[in-house]
Design a protein around this motif. Structure first.
Motif, PDB file in Angstrom:
ATOM      1  N   ARG A   3       0.832  -1.195   0.000  1.00 37.79           N
ATOM      2  CA  ARG A   3       0.000   0.000   0.000  1.00 37.79           C
ATOM      3  C   ARG A   3       0.876   1.258   0.000  1.00 37.79           C
ATOM      4  O   ARG A   3       0.570   2.234  -0.687  1.00 37.79           O
ATOM      5  N   ASN A   4       1.977   1.237   0.748  1.00 33.59           N
ATOM      6  CA  ASN A   4       2.891   2.383   0.778  1.00 33.59           C
ATOM      7  C   ASN A   4       3.540   2.620  -0.580  1.00 33.59           C
ATOM      8  O   ASN A   4       3.685   3.752  -1.018  1.00 33.59           O
ATOM      9  N   ILE A   5       3.921   1.546  -1.230  1.00 36.05           N
ATOM     10  CA  ILE A   5       4.543   1.659  -2.547  1.00 36.05           C
ATOM     11  C   ILE A   5       3.554   2.220  -3.560  1.00 36.05           C
ATOM     12  O   ILE A   5       3.871   3.100  -4.356  1.00 36.05           O
ATOM     13  N   LEU A   6       2.316   1.729  -3.526  1.00 37.83           N
ATOM     14  CA  LEU A   6       1.295   2.229  -4.446  1.00 37.83           C
ATOM     15  C   LEU A   6       0.980   3.698  -4.172  1.00 37.83           C
ATOM     16  O   LEU A   6       0.788   4.484  -5.104  1.00 37.83           O
ATOM     17  N   ALA A   7       0.932   4.077  -2.902  1.00 37.59           N
ATOM     18  CA  ALA A   7       0.670   5.474  -2.555  1.00 37.59           C
ATOM     19  C   ALA A   7       1.811   6.367  -3.031  1.00 37.59           C
ATOM     20  O   ALA A   7       1.581   7.462  -3.567  1.00 37.59           O
ATOM     21  N   ARG A   9       3.829   5.780  -5.497  1.00 41.12           N
ATOM     22  CA  ARG A   9       3.753   5.841  -6.955  1.00 41.12           C
ATOM     23  C   ARG A   9       2.689   6.842  -7.408  1.00 41.12           C
ATOM     24  O   ARG A   9       2.908   7.619  -8.332  1.00 41.12           O
ATOM     25  N   GLN A  10       1.561   6.848  -6.733  1.00 41.49           N
ATOM     26  CA  GLN A  10       0.483   7.780  -7.072  1.00 41.49           C
ATOM     27  C   GLN A  10       0.907   9.217  -6.805  1.00 41.49           C
ATOM     28  O   GLN A  10       0.656  10.108  -7.627  1.00 41.49           O
ATOM     29  N   ILE A  11       1.591   9.465  -5.694  1.00 42.48           N
ATOM     30  CA  ILE A  11       2.056  10.819  -5.372  1.00 42.48           C
ATOM     31  C   ILE A  11       3.081  11.283  -6.395  1.00 42.48           C
ATOM     32  O   ILE A  11       3.045  12.418  -6.872  1.00 42.48           O
ATOM     33  N   ALA A  12       4.011  10.390  -6.752  1.00 38.71           N
ATOM     34  CA  ALA A  12       5.035  10.757  -7.730  1.00 38.71           C
ATOM     35  C   ALA A  12       4.409  11.056  -9.087  1.00 38.71           C
ATOM     36  O   ALA A  12       4.789  12.014  -9.760  1.00 38.71           O
ATOM     37  N   LYS A  13       3.440  10.254  -9.486  1.00 38.12           N
ATOM     38  CA  LYS A  13       2.769  10.472 -10.773  1.00 38.12           C
ATOM     39  C   LYS A  13       2.035  11.808 -10.769  1.00 38.12           C
ATOM     40  O   LYS A  13       2.108  12.578 -11.710  1.00 38.12           O
ATOM     41  N   THR A  18       1.367  17.190 -12.781  1.00 35.84           N
ATOM     42  CA  THR A  18       0.685  18.455 -12.513  1.00 35.84           C
ATOM     43  C   THR A  18       1.646  19.604 -12.282  1.00 35.84           C
ATOM     44  O   THR A  18       1.211  20.704 -11.978  1.00 35.84           O
ATOM     45  N   SER A  19       2.933  19.359 -12.376  1.00 32.50           N
ATOM     46  CA  SER A  19       3.884  20.448 -12.144  1.00 32.50           C
ATOM     47  C   SER A  19       3.817  21.443 -13.292  1.00 32.50           C
ATOM     48  O   SER A  19       3.511  21.098 -14.428  1.00 32.50           O
ATOM     49  N   SER A  20       4.084  22.680 -12.970  1.00 32.82           N
ATOM     50  CA  SER A  20       4.023  23.706 -14.011  1.00 32.82           C
ATOM     51  C   SER A  20       5.207  23.550 -14.947  1.00 32.82           C
ATOM     52  O   SER A  20       6.307  23.205 -14.528  1.00 32.82           O
ATOM     53  N   ARG A  21       4.991  23.828 -16.200  1.00 30.05           N
ATOM     54  CA  ARG A  21       6.048  23.710 -17.198  1.00 30.05           C
ATOM     55  C   ARG A  21       6.594  25.083 -17.512  1.00 30.05           C
ATOM     56  O   ARG A  21       5.846  26.049 -17.642  1.00 30.05           O
ATOM     57  N   ARG A  22       7.879  25.154 -17.621  1.00 27.30           N
ATOM     58  CA  ARG A  22       8.505  26.416 -17.997  1.00 27.30           C
ATOM     59  C   ARG A  22       8.381  26.605 -19.498  1.00 27.30           C
ATOM     60  O   ARG A  22       8.541  25.665 -20.275  1.00 27.30           O
TER      61      ARG A  22
END
Length: 83
Positions: A3-7, A9-13, A18-22
């Motif tokens: 469950r920690n690994i899946l969480a 992975r979801q946070i990293a994705k 969603t990070s802003s692009r320069r």
């Protein structure tokens, strides 16, 4: 554990997607004009002083390495005399 690994992975994705692009300026047309000019310079030197320094460093290392290799071959071809 899974469950920690899946969480993670979801946070990293989510963070990456969603990070802003320069926004970068497109410099390709300027570079194309620079490299396509017919000014008598070789294309590998048209980039400026950095290209010239890299070219000279490469030539110095090539000539030095060739001379050193020939020296070592000459030394190896004449074995030392045993007394």
């Amino acid at each position: 554990m899974l469950r920690n690994i899946l969480a993670l992975r979801q946070i990293a994705k989510r963070t990456i997607s969603t990070s802003s692009r320069r926004q970068f300026e497109n410099k390709v047309p300027e570079k194309q004009k620079l490299f396509q000019e017919d000014n008598g310079m070789p294309v590998h030197l048209k980039g400026g002083i950095a290209d010239a320094l890299l070219y000279r460093a490469t030539m110095i290392l090539t000539v030095g390495g060739t001379a050193y290799a020939m020296y070592e071959l000459a030394v190896a071809s004449f074995p030392k005399k045993q007394d």
